[in-house]
Design a protein around this motif. Sequence first.
Motif, PDB file in Angstrom:
ATOM      1  N   CYS A   1      -6.840   6.243   1.697  1.00  0.00           N
ATOM      2  CA  CYS A   1      -6.723   5.360   0.527  1.00  0.00           C
ATOM      3  C   CYS A   1      -6.833   6.153  -0.775  1.00  0.00           C
TER       4      CYS A   1
ATOM      5  N   CYS B   1       0.838  -1.215   0.000  1.00  0.00           N
ATOM      6  CA  CYS B   1       0.000   0.000   0.000  1.00  0.00           C
ATOM      7  C   CYS B   1       0.871   1.263   0.000  1.00  0.00           C
TER       8      CYS B   1
ATOM      9  N   CYS C   1      -5.790   2.729  -5.475  1.00  0.00           N
ATOM     10  CA  CYS C   1      -4.866   2.336  -6.547  1.00  0.00           C
ATOM     11  C   CYS C   1      -5.014   0.857  -6.893  1.00  0.00           C
TER      12      CYS C   1
HETATM   13  S1  SF4 Z   1      -6.294   0.754  -2.872  1.00  0.00           S
HETATM   14 FE1  SF4 Z   1      -6.065   1.949  -0.975  1.00  0.00          FE
HETATM   15  S2  SF4 Z   1      -5.674   0.407   0.586  1.00  0.00           S
HETATM   16 FE2  SF4 Z   1      -5.286  -0.592  -1.382  1.00  0.00          FE
HETATM   17  S3  SF4 Z   1      -3.090  -0.317  -1.766  1.00  0.00           S
HETATM   18 FE3  SF4 Z   1      -4.125   1.402  -2.760  1.00  0.00          FE
HETATM   19  S4  SF4 Z   1      -4.120   3.032  -1.233  1.00  0.00           S
HETATM   20 FE4  SF4 Z   1      -3.671   1.128  -0.137  1.00  0.00          FE
END
Ligand code: SF4
Length: 230
Positions: free
Chosen positions: A177, A142, A180
């Motif tokens: 978040c 992440c 991604c």
């Molecule tokens: S979608 Fe959100 S939780 Fe998942 S890796 Fe990307 S930033 Fe992190």
Amino acid sequence: MDGAPETPRSGQPPSDASPASAKSAASAVARPASEQPLDTPVPERLGEWRPAEDVIQVVRSPQPGATRGTWRAFRETARGLRTVFGQILRGPTTVQYPEEKVPVFPRFRGRHKLHRFEDIPHNGAQAGLEKCVGCSLCAAACPADCIRVVAAENTPENRVSAGERYAAVYEINLAQCIFCGYCEAACPFDAITMGHDYELSDYDREDLIFTKEMLLAEAIERTPLRNEDE
Ligand code: SF4
Ligand code: SF4
């Protein structure tokens, strides 16, 4: 101007300079600036700026003329009107949100989901166990550092996942978040996927920290899906 000292041009020694200094100045100018000694005066090292020689001339295309200019203006206006009338024929695109939702494409990345085994897993454990084994690969992948995993050991009395360990704590801070999808890609067991739900606003940041129970719960499918060819 009378009485004003004459400014020597680059490469020319001042009139009262000695032959020796004139010779060193001339040799300093003859060499490129990068090769000249640092004690050489800056004007002699860099040369005198001659604006007339450094002007960049901009070459423009010839003027179109009256007939060609009129045709060009008419053509561009017609192109703009075609776009306007094309939109009129398509009708209004206003969406009456929240009664009406904008459909998303199947690959849209919205709110995360944690999954359970719907049938018997490959190692023979019982159905309904959590797929997540608390390996923290998603947290490591992440980029926003918004996943927190605390793993614990499965025991015969308390088997939560199909592996040796399970996620005792699994939290995603959706306020951080960036959607991604790296967590989904990093998970070796497809335990976490991105859903389609995009209605995530709240009044309190703390309420945007989704716990394991919230992520395991069946998401309320409120977001309609759009076909790929729409
Ligand atoms: S979608 Fe959100 S939780 Fe998942 S890796 Fe990307 S930033 Fe992190
Ligand atoms: S969701 Fe996947 S990658 Fe993340 S801790 Fe669980 S098993 Fe590991």
